[in-house]
Scaffold this active site. Structure first.
Site, PDB file in Angstrom:
ATOM      1  N   CYS A  87       1.010  -1.308   0.041  1.00  0.00           N
ATOM      2  CA  CYS A  87       0.107  -0.039  -0.029  1.00  0.00           C
ATOM      3  C   CYS A  87       0.998   1.325  -0.025  1.00  0.00           C
ATOM      4  CB  CYS A  87      -0.900   0.024   1.367  1.00  0.00           C
ATOM      5  SG  CYS A  87      -1.814  -1.589   1.331  1.00  0.00           S
ATOM      6  N   ARG A 107       1.022   1.758  -5.949  1.00  0.00           N
ATOM      7  CA  ARG A 107       1.504   0.960  -5.094  1.00  0.00           C
ATOM      8  C   ARG A 107       0.186   0.234  -4.347  1.00  0.00           C
ATOM      9  NH1 ARG A 107       6.149   1.111  -2.501  1.00  0.00           N
ATOM     10  NH2 ARG A 107       5.254   0.129  -0.677  1.00  0.00           N
ATOM     11  N   TRP A 149      -3.698  -1.665  -1.194  1.00  0.00           N
ATOM     12  CA  TRP A 149      -3.608  -2.969  -2.054  1.00  0.00           C
ATOM     13  C   TRP A 149      -4.003  -3.818  -1.039  1.00  0.00           C
ATOM     14  CZ3 TRP A 149      -3.576  -3.763  -6.931  1.00  0.00           C
ATOM     15  CH2 TRP A 149      -3.313  -5.066  -7.376  1.00  0.00           C
ATOM     16  N   ASN A 154       1.328   0.068   6.099  1.00  0.00           N
ATOM     17  CA  ASN A 154       1.534  -0.721   4.842  1.00  0.00           C
ATOM     18  C   ASN A 154       2.367  -1.967   5.217  1.00  0.00           C
ATOM     19  OD1 ASN A 154       2.432  -1.868   2.216  1.00  0.00           O
ATOM     20  ND2 ASN A 154       4.295  -0.586   2.462  1.00  0.00           N
ATOM     21  N   GLY A 155       2.228  -3.120   4.875  1.00  0.00           N
ATOM     22  CA  GLY A 155       2.781  -4.302   5.535  1.00  0.00           C
ATOM     23  C   GLY A 155       2.009  -5.528   5.917  1.00  0.00           C
ATOM     24  N   GLU A 172       7.999 -20.402 -19.556  1.00  0.00           N
ATOM     25  CA  GLU A 172       7.817 -18.977 -19.213  1.00  0.00           C
ATOM     26  C   GLU A 172       8.900 -18.256 -19.753  1.00  0.00           C
ATOM     27  OE1 GLU A 172       6.682 -15.469 -17.262  1.00  0.00           O
ATOM     28  OE2 GLU A 172       5.779 -17.395 -18.182  1.00  0.00           O
ATOM     29  N   LYS A 184       7.979 -14.821 -21.914  1.00  0.00           N
ATOM     30  CA  LYS A 184       8.870 -13.395 -21.806  1.00  0.00           C
ATOM     31  C   LYS A 184       9.470 -12.726 -23.138  1.00  0.00           C
ATOM     32  CE  LYS A 184       7.013 -12.566 -18.790  1.00  0.00           C
ATOM     33  NZ  LYS A 184       5.932 -13.309 -18.433  1.00  0.00           N
ATOM     34  N   GLU A 225       6.984 -11.885 -25.549  1.00  0.00           N
ATOM     35  CA  GLU A 225       6.150 -10.806 -25.301  1.00  0.00           C
ATOM     36  C   GLU A 225       6.751  -9.537 -25.551  1.00  0.00           C
ATOM     37  OE1 GLU A 225       3.684 -10.662 -21.843  1.00  0.00           O
ATOM     38  OE2 GLU A 225       4.925 -12.037 -21.083  1.00  0.00           O
ATOM     39  N   HIS A 254      11.563 -35.821 -31.493  1.00  0.00           N
ATOM     40  CA  HIS A 254      10.359 -35.967 -32.202  1.00  0.00           C
ATOM     41  C   HIS A 254       9.939 -34.894 -33.210  1.00  0.00           C
ATOM     42  CE1 HIS A 254      10.359 -39.319 -29.388  1.00  0.00           C
ATOM     43  NE2 HIS A 254      10.512 -38.745 -28.385  1.00  0.00           N
ATOM     44  N   LYS A 287      -2.021  -5.349 -19.741  1.00  0.00           N
ATOM     45  CA  LYS A 287      -1.868  -6.211 -18.445  1.00  0.00           C
ATOM     46  C   LYS A 287      -2.941  -7.345 -18.172  1.00  0.00           C
ATOM     47  CE  LYS A 287       0.287  -7.139 -15.037  1.00  0.00           C
ATOM     48  NZ  LYS A 287       1.688  -7.879 -15.279  1.00  0.00           N
TER      49      LYS A 287
HETATM   50  C1  AGP Z   1       2.387 -12.471 -18.897  1.00  0.00           C
HETATM   51  O1  AGP Z   1       3.578 -11.796 -18.964  1.00  0.00           O
HETATM   52  C2  AGP Z   1       1.176 -11.786 -19.788  1.00  0.00           C
HETATM   53  N1  AGP Z   1       0.814 -10.803 -19.136  1.00  0.00           N
HETATM   54  C3  AGP Z   1      -0.069 -12.783 -19.946  1.00  0.00           C
HETATM   55  O2  AGP Z   1       0.429 -13.995 -20.620  1.00  0.00           O
HETATM   56  C4  AGP Z   1      -0.809 -12.939 -18.772  1.00  0.00           C
HETATM   57  O3  AGP Z   1       0.081 -14.026 -17.867  1.00  0.00           O
HETATM   58  C5  AGP Z   1      -2.031 -13.739 -18.741  1.00  0.00           C
HETATM   59  O4  AGP Z   1      -2.769 -12.719 -19.631  1.00  0.00           O
HETATM   60  C6  AGP Z   1      -2.710 -14.163 -17.749  1.00  0.00           C
HETATM   61  O5  AGP Z   1      -3.099 -13.205 -16.767  1.00  0.00           O
HETATM   62  P1  AGP Z   1      -3.566 -12.985 -15.444  1.00  0.00           P
HETATM   63  O6  AGP Z   1      -2.608 -13.899 -14.536  1.00  0.00           O
HETATM   64  O7  AGP Z   1      -3.966 -11.801 -14.765  1.00  0.00           O
HETATM   65  O8  AGP Z   1      -5.038 -14.151 -15.462  1.00  0.00           O
END
Ligand code: AGP
Length: 609
Positions: A2, A28, A75, A101-102, A481, A485, A488, A504, A604
């Site tokens: 927060c 935050r 938060w 905050n904490g 993962e 990264k 994207e 394969h 996001k």
């Molecule tokens: C990951 O870096 C991306 N922003 C995206 O793949 C994300 O993980 C996915 O849209 C799922 O989002 P969420 O965890 O908010 O459900």
């Protein structure tokens, strides 16, 4: 995570200053806001759930009297984002007011103790114990100065905190203190400020006093006094000048939110180790009793589910089915039933595909459990039990700290299940818990010792046309993962698959100079991974490995490698091993002149199916 703020002005009204400073701390936390001011010994409070602008429209946060006040932007970690849980919180008489905050880890015991003494609590938060504790101490020691009562109260708190408290009994001061959560003072000609972060007061002054853990500060119009919480000894510290712009300050001097959030992982991982037992027990009990468990998510959260399926199977002998949420209805929509349990994982808690999958399962009477970083999100509202991953707001579109936080919570759930099911020895459980506690420091070491190395590797391969990411066992999830990264934020076509799959088909793509990233933890898969590396090298691939310190075999086979400290158990390895891959994607993105925070075509939180 927060944002707290406090100010005492020599001249002027505090509320508008507090309001605009909280706005600068909104990154935050932004699910509720509140301000308290004092005028002529009388306390005024305005607070509600919602973003600052929304609440201001209704309550007018600038219209409060007094030149002294404190504020908070929240938060949620304990208690949904509702008005009743928003800060500031008060004691029984409304004379002592606190923002925090904490995470107060022992708040349940303190709350019970105070309730037995007649204190009445109105919220579900951990923070509310603070004003009641101070009230109780002052009731038992009427001659005790307010600041000393705060000091005594703080000595009873366990966990992380940055807090600011005011009282109508001593209306000329703010008492604030820090243990782990950030706190800094701002000193200007017209006022003195305390805040969770420098951006809050940078528009008023660039003179800041850094506050260390275990310190308590008494602010008055004439200045500040720092004392050690433990023994009250005075600490002398002068202000320093901050050379940052406001925008730089929000990023704490980092060029992008993504790299800031990568560096925040030691702190966010520590937060995940402070989760309430009750919820971990409850959620693991549901998993223990489940007939079938689907781990449902998208993107990075799906990779956390993939890793979790190895954790649950290896530690608790619980088979689970990781499913892409966008495929769940098609794949399981007809068979999911009352005996099914869904563990949905979502940073935002709002991803439409995940919500749709969960809603489908819920309509067929399945049990819905979830992990999310946003308390109060849609997913929490449709879950039977949910756990917050405590990573704080993640601004960078590319998930980083929320991924490692999800993994830490999932590992703790797997360990609880292991205990319940007695499938692994107590010694092994103790070792794993010990290693889990060490992960924040291990991630800190990786970032501080390997970042420069990753930068060099990124420079070397930034113009590659394609990448492979391979792993075996649980490192398959880490490889997936790493691939996501890089794709994207650097827009390089990348393919990830279990290393055993390469012969394969995918190996047909490999030719001279083809970059292949291997995630290589030192466990039963080690030998076979060496074989896979040899296969790739034989076809001219360039090998980039994430290896354990001292793994000379794989280092000798690699063109480039990044090391993580040794001795990390395989089931925990995705947490530290993901960090070099986060850094690789970030620095390749920079090398290719892209903005890692705002990748093209992405948002996001994906709230459309
Ligand atoms: C990951 O870096 C991306 N922003 C995206 O793949 C994300 O993980 C996915 O849209 C799922 O989002 P969420 O965890 O908010 O459900």
């Amino acid at each position: 995570m927060c944002g707290i703020f406090g100010c005492i002005l020599k001249d002027g009204i505090a509320a508008p200053v507090i309001h605009s400073s909280l706005k600068r701390l909104e990154y935050r936390g932004y699910d509720s806001v509140g301000i308290a001011t004092i005028e002529n010994g009388k306390i005024f409070i305005k607070k509600d759930q919602g973003k600052i602008d929304e609440v201001h429209k209704i309550l007018n946060l600038d219209d409060m009297p007094g030149s002294l006040g404190i504020g908070h932007t929240r938060w949620a970690t304990h208690g949904a984002p509702l008005k009743i849980n928003s800060h500031p919180h008060v004691d029984c008489k409304g004379e002592i007011v606190a923002v925090h905050n904490g995470i107060i880890e022992n708040f349940s015991e303190l709350k019970l103790e105070l309730q037995n003494l007649g204190h009445v609590f109105i919220s579900k938060t951990d923070t509310e114990v603070i004003p009641h504790l101070i009230e109780e101490i002052m009731k038992n020691n009427p001659k005790l100065a307010f600041a000393n009562a705060v000091q005594e109260a703080i000595k009873r708190l366990e966990g992380s905190f940055a807090l600011a408290v005011i009282s109508s009994r001593e209306p000329d001061k703010i008492v604030c203190a820090r243990n782990e959560s950030p706190l800094v003072l701002g000193i200007s000609d017209n006022g003195i400020f305390c805040a969770s972060d420098i951006p809050a007061f940078l528009a008023m002054t660039n003179k800041a006093v850094m506050i260390n853990n275990g310190e308590l500060i008494v602010l008055t119009q004439s200045g500040y006094q720092i004392k050690k919480i433990s023994d009250g000894s005075i600490v002398d510290r002068s202000p320093e000048t901050i050379e940052w712009t406001a925008e730089m300050a929000v990023k704490k001097g980092y060029p992008h939110f993504m790299i800031k959030e990568i560096h925040e992982q030691p702190e966010t991982l520590r937060n995940t180790l402070r989760l309430q037992d009750h919820y971990l027990d409850l959620l693991s009990t549901f998993l223990d009793r489940a007939t079938e468990v689907f781990l449902v998510a998208c993107g990075t959260s799906y990779h956390a589910c993939l890793a979790a399926s190895y954790m649950f199977s290896k530690l608790a002998f619980l088979p689970t089915y990781p499913v892409y949420a966008s495929e769940f209805i098609e794949q399981h929509g007809k068979s999911v039933n009352i005996d099914s349990t869904i563990l949905a994982v979502s940073q935002s808690g709002e991803t439409a595909d995940t919500i749709a999958a969960v809603t489908c399962a819920q309509q067929r009477a399945a049990t819905i459990l979830s992990l999310t970083n946003v308390i109060g999100s849609t997913l929490t509202r449709i879950s039977r039990v949910y756990i917050g991953t405590q990573a704080g707001p993640e601004i960078g579109v590319a998930a980083t700290k929320t991924f490692t936080s999800q993994l830490s919570v999932l590992a703790q759930l797997a360990l609880r299940l292991a205990k319940k099911r007695g499938k692994v020895s107590q010694d092994e459980i103790d070792t794993l818990e010990l290693q889990l506690d060490k992960l924040p420091a291990i991630v800190d070491t990786i970032v501080s010792t390997q970042e420069e190395k990753v930068k060099e590797i990124a420079k070397k391969y930034a113009n590659s046309k394609v990448f492979f990411f391979l792993g075996r066992g649980i490192s398959t999830a880490t490889a997936f993962e790493g691939r996501l990264k890089l794709m994207e934020i650097a827009y390089i076509p990348s393919i990830a698959f279990p290393a055993g799959e390469s012969k394969h088909g995918p190996i047909s793509l490999v030719e001279n100079g083809f970059p292949v990233v291997f995630v290589c933890q030192k466990d039963d898969t080690h030998k076979t991974v060496i074989g896979n590396i040899m296969e790739m090298k034989a076809r001219g691939a360039r090998i980039i490995s994430v290896v354990e310190e001292g793994d000379e075999d794989i280092k000798a086979l690699s063109d480039d490698y990044v090391e993580v400290p040794k001795g990390i158990p395989g089931v925990l390895s995705p947490i530290p091993f993901a960090v070099p891959l986060q850094l690789l994607a970030y620095y390749v993105s920079l090398e290719r002149k892209y903005n890692p925070d705002m990748p093209r075509n992405l948002a996001k939180s994906v709230t459309v199916k």
